[in-house]
Scaffold this motif. Structure first.
Motif, mmCIF file in Angstrom:
data_model
loop_
_atom_site.group_PDB
_atom_site.id
_atom_site.type_symbol
_atom_site.label_atom_id
_atom_site.label_comp_id
_atom_site.label_asym_id
_atom_site.label_seq_id
_atom_site.Cartn_x
_atom_site.Cartn_y
_atom_site.Cartn_z
ATOM 1 N N GLU A 40 61.362 105.093 -34.863
ATOM 2 C CA GLU A 40 60.206 104.759 -35.537
ATOM 3 C C GLU A 40 58.546 104.830 -34.398
ATOM 4 O OE1 GLU A 40 58.696 101.572 -38.015
ATOM 5 O OE2 GLU A 40 60.826 101.608 -38.011
ATOM 6 N N ASP A 41 59.104 103.322 -32.745
ATOM 7 C CA ASP A 41 57.964 103.521 -32.578
ATOM 8 C C ASP A 41 58.011 104.472 -31.127
ATOM 9 O OD1 ASP A 41 57.022 101.315 -33.730
ATOM 10 O OD2 ASP A 41 59.079 100.409 -32.644
ATOM 11 N N GLU A 42 58.930 105.444 -30.508
ATOM 12 C CA GLU A 42 59.801 106.568 -29.739
ATOM 13 C C GLU A 42 58.740 108.146 -29.881
ATOM 14 O OE1 GLU A 42 61.868 105.109 -27.300
ATOM 15 O OE2 GLU A 42 61.389 102.861 -27.008
ATOM 16 N N SER A 43 58.621 108.181 -31.334
ATOM 17 C CA SER A 43 58.769 109.236 -31.936
ATOM 18 C C SER A 43 57.262 109.867 -31.686
ATOM 19 C CB SER A 43 59.288 109.703 -33.525
ATOM 20 O OG SER A 43 57.953 108.665 -34.120
ATOM 21 N N MET A 44 57.252 111.309 -31.689
ATOM 22 C CA MET A 44 55.727 111.739 -31.853
ATOM 23 C C MET A 44 56.105 113.122 -31.476
ATOM 24 S SD MET A 44 52.639 111.140 -30.523
ATOM 25 C CE MET A 44 52.247 109.812 -30.552
ATOM 26 N N LEU A 45 54.698 113.851 -32.295
ATOM 27 C CA LEU A 45 54.731 115.216 -32.035
ATOM 28 C C LEU A 45 54.471 115.904 -31.487
ATOM 29 C CD1 LEU A 45 54.453 115.425 -36.582
ATOM 30 C CD2 LEU A 45 56.734 116.024 -34.747
ATOM 31 N N PHE A 46 54.326 117.518 -30.942
ATOM 32 C CA PHE A 46 52.926 117.870 -29.733
ATOM 33 C C PHE A 46 53.148 119.072 -30.308
ATOM 34 C CE2 PHE A 46 55.355 115.137 -27.193
ATOM 35 C CZ PHE A 46 54.136 113.712 -26.676
ATOM 36 N N PRO A 47 52.014 118.724 -30.553
ATOM 37 C CA PRO A 47 52.091 120.482 -32.034
ATOM 38 C C PRO A 47 51.503 121.733 -31.502
ATOM 39 C CG PRO A 47 50.175 119.000 -32.581
ATOM 40 C CD PRO A 47 50.905 118.051 -31.406
ATOM 41 N N VAL A 53 67.946 123.191 -31.457
ATOM 42 C CA VAL A 53 68.263 122.988 -33.349
ATOM 43 C C VAL A 53 66.603 122.130 -33.257
ATOM 44 C CG1 VAL A 53 68.626 120.592 -34.774
ATOM 45 C CG2 VAL A 53 70.470 121.476 -32.612
ATOM 46 N N SER A 54 65.748 122.928 -34.782
ATOM 47 C CA SER A 54 64.594 122.999 -35.124
ATOM 48 C C SER A 54 64.585 122.925 -36.124
ATOM 49 C CB SER A 54 63.499 124.064 -34.710
ATOM 50 O OG SER A 54 64.235 125.526 -35.286
ATOM 51 N N ALA A 55 63.437 122.447 -36.614
ATOM 52 C CA ALA A 55 63.213 122.672 -38.532
ATOM 53 C C ALA A 55 61.851 123.158 -38.611
ATOM 54 C CB ALA A 55 63.055 121.064 -38.876
ATOM 55 N N VAL A 56 61.370 123.953 -39.890
ATOM 56 C CA VAL A 56 60.268 124.193 -40.520
ATOM 57 C C VAL A 56 59.720 123.299 -41.313
ATOM 58 C CG1 VAL A 56 59.169 126.161 -40.978
ATOM 59 C CG2 VAL A 56 60.729 126.350 -40.288
ATOM 60 N N SER A 57 58.390 122.738 -40.951
ATOM 61 C CA SER A 57 57.768 121.658 -41.785
ATOM 62 C C SER A 57 55.242 122.292 -41.686
ATOM 63 C CB SER A 57 57.955 120.297 -41.525
ATOM 64 O OG SER A 57 57.242 119.511 -42.168
ATOM 65 N N GLY A 58 55.662 122.468 -42.490
ATOM 66 C CA GLY A 58 53.778 122.489 -43.002
ATOM 67 C C GLY A 58 54.041 124.258 -42.766
ATOM 68 N N GLY A 59 54.402 125.193 -42.145
ATOM 69 C CA GLY A 59 54.644 126.226 -41.697
ATOM 70 C C GLY A 59 55.035 126.209 -40.003
ATOM 71 N N ILE A 60 55.055 125.113 -39.381
ATOM 72 C CA ILE A 60 55.233 125.235 -37.898
ATOM 73 C C ILE A 60 56.895 125.083 -38.013
ATOM 74 C CG2 ILE A 60 54.758 123.989 -35.790
ATOM 75 C CD1 ILE A 60 52.269 122.787 -37.717
ATOM 76 N N VAL A 98 59.335 131.747 -29.877
ATOM 77 C CA VAL A 98 59.673 131.762 -31.719
ATOM 78 C C VAL A 98 58.350 132.337 -32.388
ATOM 79 C CG1 VAL A 98 59.305 129.627 -33.131
ATOM 80 C CG2 VAL A 98 60.255 128.978 -30.919
ATOM 81 N N ASP A 99 58.808 133.111 -33.408
ATOM 82 C CA ASP A 99 58.431 133.718 -34.531
ATOM 83 C C ASP A 99 57.729 132.703 -35.508
ATOM 84 O OD1 ASP A 99 57.456 135.729 -35.508
ATOM 85 O OD2 ASP A 99 59.716 135.811 -37.035
ATOM 86 N N GLY A 100 55.865 133.175 -35.102
ATOM 87 C CA GLY A 100 55.130 131.859 -35.944
ATOM 88 C C GLY A 100 55.370 130.457 -34.748
ATOM 89 N N PRO A 101 54.208 130.290 -35.287
ATOM 90 C CA PRO A 101 53.484 128.740 -35.048
ATOM 91 C C PRO A 101 54.822 127.962 -34.333
ATOM 92 C CG PRO A 101 52.442 129.000 -36.983
ATOM 93 C CD PRO A 101 53.337 130.218 -37.178
ATOM 94 N N ALA A 102 54.982 127.018 -33.668
ATOM 95 C CA ALA A 102 55.987 126.219 -32.539
ATOM 96 C C ALA A 102 55.561 124.918 -32.060
ATOM 97 C CB ALA A 102 57.129 126.789 -32.203
ATOM 98 N N GLY A 103 55.670 123.640 -32.752
ATOM 99 C CA GLY A 103 55.297 123.104 -31.517
ATOM 100 C C GLY A 103 56.848 122.000 -31.626
ATOM 101 N N VAL A 104 56.733 121.008 -30.834
ATOM 102 C CA VAL A 104 57.797 120.446 -30.541
ATOM 103 C C VAL A 104 57.710 119.192 -30.552
ATOM 104 C CG1 VAL A 104 59.539 118.528 -28.140
ATOM 105 C CG2 VAL A 104 57.852 121.214 -27.850
ATOM 106 N N ALA A 105 59.134 118.096 -31.457
ATOM 107 C CA ALA A 105 59.228 117.165 -32.111
ATOM 108 C C ALA A 105 60.174 115.849 -31.676
ATOM 109 C CB ALA A 105 59.821 117.233 -33.606
ATOM 110 N N ARG A 150 49.277 130.832 -28.361
ATOM 111 C CA ARG A 150 50.891 130.176 -29.477
ATOM 112 C C ARG A 150 49.777 129.061 -30.137
ATOM 113 N NH1 ARG A 150 53.758 133.560 -30.925
ATOM 114 N NH2 ARG A 150 54.678 131.963 -31.618
ATOM 115 N N ALA A 151 48.682 129.409 -29.601
ATOM 116 C CA ALA A 151 47.697 127.238 -29.848
ATOM 117 C C ALA A 151 47.292 128.197 -31.935
ATOM 118 C CB ALA A 151 47.041 127.287 -29.297
ATOM 119 N N VAL A 152 46.945 127.135 -32.510
ATOM 120 C CA VAL A 152 47.109 127.616 -33.390
ATOM 121 C C VAL A 152 45.552 127.364 -33.792
ATOM 122 C CG1 VAL A 152 48.784 127.500 -35.285
ATOM 123 C CG2 VAL A 152 47.725 125.569 -34.842
#
Length: 143
Positions: free
Chosen positions: A106-113, A42-49, A93-100, A123-125
């Motif tokens: 709210e307090d335990e979320s983090m994006l790993f770009p 399961v994933s989503a695309v946001s900001g081209g990532i 993954v086709d294109g840039p990808a990170g992990v959400a 694969r680093a942008v």
């Protein structure tokens, strides 16, 4: 310190980026599997990532399901180390990808770009390879 606590500390201004990434790489994460003929994670695309969703425990995954209005169904998942997720899955993954991580918390979320030090350098942008004065396109091929 477990990943959720490390994320909370970092968001509170008490964390260390290196320690956070190290804890992420060591953490056993739950990556929900997508329904449908294509399968995958399961994933989503946001900001081209492309952001792969991952959770620190079943409760965090359940909060995600509830936030999506889908708490009444089963959510099969892959248990995977953060390091394996970024080192083996992200390059597929086709294109840039990170992990959400823990996106419904709210307090335990983090994006790993998709940047150096988190995903493989190829694969680093934020890394631009120059070959004979030409930068690669988003797939890493020289245009």
């Amino acid at each position: 310190m477990e990943l959720a606590a490390e994320i909370a500390a970092y968001r509170d201004g008490r964390g260390d980026p290196g320690r956070l990434v190290g804890e992420f790489r060591r953490a056993l994460l739950l990556a929900p599997l997508a329904d449908g003929p294509d399968g995958g994670l399961v994933s989503a695309v946001s900001g081209g990532i492309r952001w792969l969703y991952a959770f620190t425990d079943e409760e965090a995954l359940a909060r995600f399901a509830e936030a999506r209005g889908e708490s009444g169904r089963e959510w099969p998942y892959l248990a995977i180390l953060g390091a394996r997720l970024v080192d083996a899955v992200v390059p597929q993954v086709d294109g840039p990808a990170g992990v959400a991580v823990n996106v419904a918390d709210e307090d335990e979320s983090m994006l790993f770009p998709p940047v150096a030090g988190i995903v493989p350098d190829a694969r680093a942008v934020d890394i631009v390879d120059i070959v004979d004065g030409v930068a690669p396109d988003s797939r890493g091929a020289v245009a």
